[in-house]
Design a protein around this motif. Structure first.
Motif, short mmCIF file in Angstrom:
data_model
loop_
_atom_site.label_atom_id
_atom_site.label_comp_id
_atom_site.label_asym_id
_atom_site.label_seq_id
_atom_site.Cartn_x
_atom_site.Cartn_y
_atom_site.Cartn_z
N ALA A 176 7.32 -13.46 3.12
CA ALA A 176 6.69 -12.40 2.34
C ALA A 176 6.89 -12.74 0.86
O ALA A 176 7.67 -12.12 0.15
CB ALA A 176 7.29 -11.05 2.70
N VAL A 193 -5.12 -14.35 3.42
CA VAL A 193 -3.71 -14.16 3.73
C VAL A 193 -2.84 -15.19 3.01
O VAL A 193 -1.68 -14.94 2.71
CB VAL A 193 -3.50 -14.20 5.26
N ARG A 198 4.13 -9.14 -5.81
CA ARG A 198 4.34 -9.53 -4.40
C ARG A 198 3.96 -8.38 -3.48
O ARG A 198 3.29 -8.56 -2.47
CB ARG A 198 5.80 -9.93 -4.22
N ARG A 199 4.40 -7.19 -3.85
CA ARG A 199 4.08 -6.03 -3.01
C ARG A 199 2.58 -5.73 -3.02
O ARG A 199 1.98 -5.50 -1.97
CB ARG A 199 4.83 -4.80 -3.51
N GLU A 200 2.00 -5.73 -4.21
CA GLU A 200 0.56 -5.42 -4.31
C GLU A 200 -0.26 -6.36 -3.45
O GLU A 200 -1.19 -5.97 -2.77
CB GLU A 200 0.10 -5.52 -5.78
N PHE A 223 0.56 -7.95 -0.69
CA PHE A 223 0.61 -7.67 0.74
C PHE A 223 0.03 -6.29 1.09
O PHE A 223 -0.48 -6.09 2.18
CB PHE A 223 2.04 -7.82 1.26
N LEU A 224 0.12 -5.36 0.14
CA LEU A 224 -0.46 -4.04 0.41
C LEU A 224 -1.98 -4.13 0.56
O LEU A 224 -2.59 -3.31 1.23
CB LEU A 224 -0.11 -3.06 -0.71
N MET A 275 -3.52 -6.34 2.17
CA MET A 275 -3.92 -6.98 3.43
C MET A 275 -4.17 -5.96 4.53
O MET A 275 -3.53 -5.94 5.57
CB MET A 275 -2.86 -7.98 3.87
N GLY A 276 -5.10 -5.06 4.25
CA GLY A 276 -5.42 -4.04 5.24
C GLY A 276 -6.90 -3.82 5.34
O GLY A 276 -7.39 -3.07 6.17
#
Lengths: 321, 318
Positions: B209, B259, B305-307, B309-310, B312-313
């Motif tokens: 991650a 991804v 980093r958070r943004e 992965f957030l 990926m929906g």
């Protein structure tokens, strides 16, 4: 042995003329002890077998109704992401599987979330429906959990998550794996807002769901007998080439191994949750809202602040993630 | 001498002939330079055409190739003064997760990798790259160490998945993976992850991650192994090849799905043919990515980093 398998059922129904007005689900067979449970008893005992205490799996809507005051809550909604990102097909297309799961449950996906009050306390509850494709986690669940977590932050509410899932939804490939990351961030947003994040582990909680948000709670409560673990029992048996011990990966086993705080029967769940949430949201005396004498009635719509910052002389929390 | 994969049979035959000719010519009589040259050209052409259109299942086999460089090969070649660090401080040291500190292009870094091992003895010792909870907890410890001293984190992902065993469950495999993902999102340092071989499900994302996720050209990264998927959805393990296609697990698929961030080209015929060249290509990419991340302050690194992965929906193939 053909006579055993191919016997002809006597046509009793036609004989007694039973028909339309007899619902065929008055009795349920307990998966634990195989005894029959009358449907009224099933409701009365919150879908726990009165003979053996087996906790039957229940749907997400029942979970929510069971926990909120008077069963009342506001459903949380979110944009449903693009379904079938990979155009996946095994023996059947994912689109078809999704369609039949939606028809069967009446829901868009496996996660349902609501905001409301529990003993007067502001709470967001998100629950999984195992009947919807094994409660599997895809993009929709990621979106739902994120929406629910953010609702909890907005409402300064405790966040209660009740997983029941076999893990990631393979039909969404790598994007389902990415939901482990996404849901981890979601629950961290709640924790970072100083709000309690409580997980109620129910049967079953395995795979990608157990290896992400389901194991990151401030408090872990498990239902009796629930299977909780990372790898499926068949996979483990194939790896070690041995039969697994009785009780392996059950709630009680996890308690013994330090992975959950308590095993709580369904009938005591609501009170336990309310007590824990009350202590975490309202740490100062005289702020109790659980119906006891020292009660201070909440004004309509009043929101309780997380009191950490007001605590005099509070020691900093030891550096952890 | 190479270990050939099934689909490399024509290549194997040609290279076998070249070998034979060379052997004959050592007697000194024949002039075979021309012949060998021609055949070598044929081999190269065959390698190009074969490796250009590898199927997802063939890529899975290449990604698992025993001769492919593994985490320690990258570390030994790219990291100076590598100092291995051991143990989770709670239960044990897990050889399936290697890690430590060292200098990459002069800069102190923390490196963590899944190690599969390169011969039978090593493979057993490293448990075929399948980590137990203590492996993930060691990774968490090292990531926190990096965070404390503001060192970039490099992870090298190469695992069939987290170990499915009784002790692993008893010690909280699920919690260990979940917590690793959480720690990945908590650290405020540059974090680059490279899938060098097999990115196996939760066991992989526990270390991946990252701010930037890079995949080798012939690596794979999937929610479940093709074999596992086939036996669950098709109820037939022999359908693995079909499942590999359906899962969209190649580096190219993952780039299309948004991804991953970059793909590192592999040498002709895969990383196992020119190991050092493959390792240096990865080194170059890590260098480039770390240089870009170095400009960002810690808080920005963490929130970016958070943004990432957030988001990926809402993805999908067009």
């Amino acid at each position: 042995m053909n006579w055993l398998r191919e016997f002809v059922r006597p046509k009793l129904k036609r004989l007694v003329g039973a028909g339309k007005e007899m619902p065929d689900n008055l009795w349920h067979k307990c998966p634990g002890c195989s005894q029959m449970i009358f449907h009224r008893d099933l409701e009365k005992y919150l879908h726990v077998c009165q003979h053996c205490g087996h906790h039957l799996r229940i749907g997400a809507d029942k979970r929510l109704a069971m926990l909120f005051d008077e069963g009342a809550f506001e459903k949380i909604t979110w944009d449903v992401p693009k379904p079938d990102p990979l155009k996946f097909k095994d023996t059947e297309t994912y689109a078809a599987r999704l369609k039949s799961a939606r028809a069967k449950t009446g829901d868009q996906d496996a996660l349902i979330a609501g905001v409301g009050r529990m003993n007067g306390l502001p709470v967001v509850v998100a629950a999984l429906n195992f009947a919807f494709m094994g409660g599997s986690m895809g993009q929709a669940m990621g979106a739902g959990l994120l929406a629910a977590a953010r609702k909890a932050v907005d409402e300064k509410a405790a966040f209660v998550v009740i997983p029941s899932s076999g893990g990631a939804r393979m039909q969404e490939g790598i994007l389902s794996l990415m939901q482990m990351a996404r849901t981890t961030i979601a629950v961290d947003e709640v924790k970072e807002a100083g709000l309690p994040y409580i997980v109620v582990l129910t049967d079953p909680t395995t795979g990608g769901v157990s290896a992400s948000y389901a194991m990151l709670g401030d408090i872990h409560i498990a239902e009796p007998g629930a299977v909780i673990g990372f790898a499926g029992q068949r996979v483990i048996e194939q790896t070690i080439r041995e039969t697994l011990p009785e009780g392996f990966q059950r709630a009680e086993y996890l308690l013994e191994h330090g992975m959950v705080d308590m095993v709580v029967p369904r009938g005591e769940l609501r009170d336990t949750l309310a007590r824990v949430i009350d202590m975490l949201l309202n740490p100062e005396p005289g702020r109790r809202v659980d119906g006891s004498d020292q009660d201070i009635d909440l004004l309509e719509g009043e929101i309780l602040p997380p009191a950490r910052s007001h605590r005099p002389g509070a020691a900093p929390v030891p550096g952890d993630d | 001498m190479h270990n050939y994969l099934d689909f490399e049979k024509p290549i194997a035959e040609l290279e076998g002939k070249i070998e034979e000719l060379r052997h004959l010519s050592s007697d000194g009589q024949m002039n075979i330079a021309d012949e060998v040259g021609k055949m070598q050209a044929k081999v190269d052409k065959l390698l190009v055409t074969t490796y250009q259109k590898l199927t997802p299942w063939q890529k899975t086999q290449v990604a698992r190739h025993h001769d492919r460089p593994h985490a320690m090969d990258y570390i030994n070649s790219l990291i100076d003064d590598f100092t291995p660090l051991a143990g989770d401080r709670q239960f044990a040291e897990d050889p399936a997760v290697v890690g430590g500190m060292g200098r990459f292009r002069g800069q102190s870094v923390v490196v963590i990798g899944n190690e599969k091992g390169s011969d039978t003895v090593a493979r057993v010792r490293h448990n075929f790259g399948m980590a137990k909870p203590e492996g993930y907890r060691k990774a968490q410890r090292l990531m926190k160490l990096a965070d404390r001293f503001n060192l970039p984190v490099i992870t090298l992902v190469d695992t069939p998945g987290a170990y499915p065993g009784v002790e692993a469950e008893a010690r909280g495999q699920a919690e260990a993976i979940a917590r690793s993902i959480e720690v990945c999102f908590g650290i405020k340092v540059p974090f680059v992850s490279v899938v060098i071989g097999e990115g196996g499900s939760g066991g992989a994302i526990a270390l991946a991650a990252a701010n930037v996720v890079v995949m080798m050209e012939h690596s794979v990264y999937s929610v479940i192994s093709p074999e596992g998927c086939a036996s669950i959805l098709w109820r037939d393990g022999d359908m693995a090849e079909t499942a590999a296609g359906a899962l969209k697990l190649t580096a190219q698929d993952l780039a299309d799905l948004g991804v991953i961030d970059a793909i590192v080209a592999e040498p002709l015929g895969g990383a196992h043919r020119e190991r050092e060249q493959a390792i240096q290509s990865v080194g170059k990419e890590i260098d480039k990515q770390l240089a870009e991340l170095a400009a960002l302050p810690g808080d920005a690194l963490r929130s970016a980093r958070r943004e990432k992965f957030l988001k990926m929906g809402t993805n999908g193939l067009a």
